[in-house]
Design a protein around this motif. Structure first.
Motif, PDB file in Angstrom:
ATOM      1  N   ILE A 353       0.835  -1.202   0.000  1.00 24.44           N
ATOM      2  CA  ILE A 353       0.000   0.000   0.000  1.00 24.44           C
ATOM      3  C   ILE A 353       0.872   1.256   0.000  1.00 24.44           C
ATOM      4  O   ILE A 353       2.036   1.201   0.388  1.00 24.44           O
ATOM      5  CB  ILE A 353      -0.941   0.035   1.236  1.00 24.44           C
ATOM      6  CG1 ILE A 353      -0.133  -0.130   2.520  1.00 24.44           C
ATOM      7  CG2 ILE A 353      -2.038  -1.000   1.130  1.00 24.44           C
ATOM      8  CD1 ILE A 353      -0.946   0.020   3.790  1.00 24.44           C
ATOM      9  N   CYS A 390      -5.410  -2.611   1.656  1.00 23.93           N
ATOM     10  CA  CYS A 390      -5.421  -2.458   0.209  1.00 23.93           C
ATOM     11  C   CYS A 390      -5.496  -0.966  -0.085  1.00 23.93           C
ATOM     12  O   CYS A 390      -5.593  -0.142   0.836  1.00 23.93           O
ATOM     13  CB  CYS A 390      -6.593  -3.213  -0.435  1.00 23.93           C
ATOM     14  SG  CYS A 390      -8.220  -2.740   0.204  1.00 23.93           S
ATOM     15  N   HIS A 391      -5.454  -0.620  -1.359  1.00 25.94           N
ATOM     16  CA  HIS A 391      -5.558   0.791  -1.705  1.00 25.94           C
ATOM     17  C   HIS A 391      -6.284   0.945  -3.036  1.00 25.94           C
ATOM     18  O   HIS A 391      -6.335   0.019  -3.851  1.00 25.94           O
ATOM     19  CB  HIS A 391      -4.178   1.458  -1.756  1.00 25.94           C
ATOM     20  CG  HIS A 391      -3.363   1.064  -2.954  1.00 25.94           C
ATOM     21  ND1 HIS A 391      -2.682  -0.133  -3.025  1.00 25.94           N
ATOM     22  CD2 HIS A 391      -3.117   1.704  -4.116  1.00 25.94           C
ATOM     23  CE1 HIS A 391      -2.045  -0.215  -4.169  1.00 25.94           C
ATOM     24  NE2 HIS A 391      -2.296   0.883  -4.868  1.00 25.94           N
ATOM     25  N   GLU A 392      -6.851   2.112  -3.220  1.00 22.59           N
ATOM     26  CA  GLU A 392      -7.558   2.447  -4.451  1.00 22.59           C
ATOM     27  C   GLU A 392      -7.311   3.914  -4.749  1.00 22.59           C
ATOM     28  O   GLU A 392      -7.687   4.782  -3.962  1.00 22.59           O
ATOM     29  CB  GLU A 392      -9.058   2.167  -4.295  1.00 22.59           C
ATOM     30  CG  GLU A 392      -9.879   2.510  -5.527  1.00 22.59           C
ATOM     31  CD  GLU A 392     -11.358   2.255  -5.299  1.00 22.59           C
ATOM     32  OE1 GLU A 392     -12.164   3.146  -5.617  1.00 22.59           O
ATOM     33  OE2 GLU A 392     -11.692   1.167  -4.791  1.00 22.59           O
ATOM     34  N   LYS A 393      -6.636   4.179  -5.870  1.00 16.80           N
ATOM     35  CA  LYS A 393      -6.278   5.550  -6.247  1.00 16.80           C
ATOM     36  C   LYS A 393      -5.477   6.202  -5.129  1.00 16.80           C
ATOM     37  O   LYS A 393      -4.392   5.773  -4.799  1.00 16.80           O
ATOM     38  CB  LYS A 393      -7.536   6.345  -6.600  1.00 16.80           C
ATOM     39  CG  LYS A 393      -8.244   5.813  -7.843  1.00 16.80           C
ATOM     40  CD  LYS A 393      -9.458   6.661  -8.191  1.00 16.80           C
ATOM     41  CE  LYS A 393     -10.140   6.117  -9.448  1.00 16.80           C
ATOM     42  NZ  LYS A 393     -11.347   6.895  -9.803  1.00 16.80           N
ATOM     43  N   ASN A 394      -6.018   7.231  -4.496  1.00 12.78           N
ATOM     44  CA  ASN A 394      -5.264   7.966  -3.474  1.00 12.78           C
ATOM     45  C   ASN A 394      -5.769   7.670  -2.074  1.00 12.78           C
ATOM     46  O   ASN A 394      -5.639   8.489  -1.173  1.00 12.78           O
ATOM     47  CB  ASN A 394      -5.341   9.473  -3.745  1.00 12.78           C
ATOM     48  CG  ASN A 394      -6.765   9.990  -3.716  1.00 12.78           C
ATOM     49  OD1 ASN A 394      -7.708   9.201  -3.820  1.00 12.78           O
ATOM     50  ND2 ASN A 394      -6.941  11.287  -3.584  1.00 12.78           N
ATOM     51  N   ARG A 395      -6.342   6.475  -1.863  1.00 14.52           N
ATOM     52  CA  ARG A 395      -6.865   6.118  -0.545  1.00 14.52           C
ATOM     53  C   ARG A 395      -6.321   4.763  -0.098  1.00 14.52           C
ATOM     54  O   ARG A 395      -6.151   3.854  -0.899  1.00 14.52           O
ATOM     55  CB  ARG A 395      -8.388   6.079  -0.558  1.00 14.52           C
ATOM     56  CG  ARG A 395      -9.049   7.421  -0.853  1.00 14.52           C
ATOM     57  CD  ARG A 395     -10.551   7.348  -0.675  1.00 14.52           C
ATOM     58  NE  ARG A 395     -11.158   6.370  -1.562  1.00 14.52           N
ATOM     59  CZ  ARG A 395     -12.435   6.007  -1.504  1.00 14.52           C
ATOM     60  NH1 ARG A 395     -13.241   6.519  -0.577  1.00 14.52           N
ATOM     61  NH2 ARG A 395     -12.922   5.121  -2.351  1.00 14.52           N
ATOM     62  N   GLU A 470       2.533   6.943  -4.315  1.00 14.80           N
ATOM     63  CA  GLU A 470       2.098   5.720  -4.973  1.00 14.80           C
ATOM     64  C   GLU A 470       2.440   4.463  -4.191  1.00 14.80           C
ATOM     65  O   GLU A 470       1.646   3.578  -4.041  1.00 14.80           O
ATOM     66  CB  GLU A 470       2.751   5.620  -6.354  1.00 14.80           C
ATOM     67  CG  GLU A 470       2.321   6.751  -7.265  1.00 14.80           C
ATOM     68  CD  GLU A 470       1.452   6.262  -8.376  1.00 14.80           C
ATOM     69  OE1 GLU A 470       1.561   5.090  -8.706  1.00 14.80           O
ATOM     70  OE2 GLU A 470       0.664   7.048  -8.910  1.00 14.80           O
TER      71      GLU A 470
END
Length: 474
Positions: A353, A390-395, A470
């Protein structure tokens, strides 16, 4: 001061003024709208008119209230600029409507009516000026009060933050006190093992120094390293292997046979292949010394890990700009709560992450509060606790799920309220000030927390934090 009733009486008697247009407006009618151009000057003969401006939120701000004898639209009429305010009839009103030609005749005339009209204009301007001064005084007074209230609010906010920080510290110490027995037990085991290992190693080394004469230096190092890295067999396997070795090597001493049975297959193969039979006993002494060193190393690492986890938990609050990998805090918290978590199945899915910006100590308190509550929810059963990242875009998403009972909807609504708890009401969840502080800490990190029902039953806490880049730096 001019007598307006005299002016109005003269207007009624003057044939020229009586010939001018008169306008009648009913209550709430717009006489003049703010921002519009104004071709007429109105002299209020009867009724009342309100002047107001449009506020920033489309609200109406009261400016003045005009009575008979007042002039409506004087500034915009004379200057030719858009009207500064709107004029609204408060009741049925009658106005004398004066155009530019008629205005010039009144102003440039030399009769008594022109003189009085001049005085009427001056009187209106003086009234507006006094009204402006009054508004300015009110503004200054309100501004002074706002500054005082701002200072009071700032002081109150500082006090609230101080109290909040005190509550955070108290909650942290309360939780630490609750965990102290388990932490003490966790520290006691490796420290006792370390003490025993040191004692045994002292005895073993003295015997090894006296007895080991036939083994070469390379053999000593090899056997010692095997002892340090070897994973001995379980009790049942040792019993089976002892029987097999006694049958295969009937001439070996029984004590030596049991020691060989406890070794792994690779270690035992090395001993029987490379070490002369007469030196097997001495080699096993060296092997056991290596085993003791391994226990000492593992005990030391365990103590160090627990101490580091404890330091991470109790570290003082600093800024919120440290770039960190939340997985490190989760693993540190798992170490701290090992005495509770070991009773349950722990499923870790810590995906790669991005880093987040925050305070490591405060976020560790979040993980500790939620995991401690998860253990409390499973207090009467052996359950499963799942931790996923986990991560999604900027979260970044941190999911902590326990297989206990679902949290009722009425409890979800109040779960983060201060002083709300079910621990003292036969509840199955640890929902006290810890979760209130948890939500507050997450908010400080510009994130939020959700309480959901897990698939198949159980409580699901999902924390969402903004990412800073990132990938994490690890």
């Amino acid at each position: 001061m001019i007598n307006r009733h005299t002016i109005l009486a003269l207007i009624e008697e003057d044939s020229v003024l009586r010939s001018m247009d008169q306008s009648v407006f009913m209550a709430n009618d717009v006489i003049l709208k703010e921002g519009d151009s104004n071709r007429y000057l109105y002299l209020l003969m009867k009724g009342e008119v309100e002047l107001h401006k449009e506020g920033p939120d489309n609200n109406k701000v009261h400016i003045d209230q005009l009575e008979p004898g007042d002039l409506v639209g004087l500034v915009s009429f004379v200057s030719g600029r858009p009207a500064l305010t709107s004029a609204i009839a408060l009741s049925e009103v009658s106005l004398l409507r004066i155009n530019h030609r008629e205005f010039e005749e009144l102003v440039e005339g030399t009769n008594s009516l022109s003189t009085l009209f001049h005085q009427l204009i001056v009187d209106n301007l003086l009234n507006r000026y006094q009204n402006t001064i009054g508004l300015q005084m009110k503004y200054e007074n309100l501004n002074r009060q706002l500054h005082q209230e701002r200072d009071q609010l700032r002081a109150a906010l500082n006090q609230i933050e101080a109290v909040q920080q005190q509550l955070v510290s108290q909650e942290k110490m309360a939780l630490l006190g609750e965990l102290s027995a388990g932490i003490s037990h966790e520290l006691n085991n490796p420290s006792a093992a370390l003490a025993r290992s040191v004692e045994h190693l002292n005895e073993s080394l003295s015997q090894i120094i006296v007895q080991v004469k036939g083994l070469t230096s390379d053999q000593l190092n090899q056997v010692l390293n095997i002892g340090r890295t070897d994973k001995p067999m379980g009790t049942m396997d040792v019993r089976k292997k002892t029987v097999q070795l006694e049958a295969k090597y009937p001439k070996l001493d029984r004590t030596l046979t049991r020691k060989l049975a406890r070794c792994s297959e690779d270690a035992r193969s090395y001993f029987m292949r490379e070490i002369p039979r007469k030196l097997l006993s001495e080699a096993m002494e060296v092997y056991e010394a290596g085993q003791i060193l391994s226990i000492m190393g593992e005990s030391t690492r365990r103590i160090t890990s627990l101490v580091q986890s404890l330091r991470s938990f109790i570290r003082p609050t600093t800024g919120y700009e440290t770039h960190l990998d939340v997985r490190e805090g989760l693993l540190s918290t798992i170490q701290l709560l090992h005495h509770k978590l070991k009773s349950h199945e722990l499923d870790l899915d810590l995906q790669d992450i991005p880093a987040v910006a925050g305070n490591p100590g405060e976020l560790n308190q979040v993980w500790t509060n939620i995991l401690d509550n998860a253990c409390d929810a499973l207090i009467n059963q052996k359950g499963k606790i799942t931790i996923r990242t986990c991560h999604e875009k900027n979260r970044v998403f941190i999911n902590i799920i326990n297989s206990g009972p679902n949290i009722p909807d009425e409890v979800k609504k109040r779960i983060f309220d201060a002083n709300y708890t079910t621990k003292n009401t036969n509840g199955t969840f640890g929902l006290g000030i810890g979760l209130t502080i948890t939500k507050d800490i997450i908010s400080k990190h510009r994130g939020y927390i959700q309480v959901l029902d897990a698939e198949g039953g159980g409580a699901w806490f999902r924390i969402i934090l903004p990412a800073t880049r990132e990938k994490s730096e690890n």
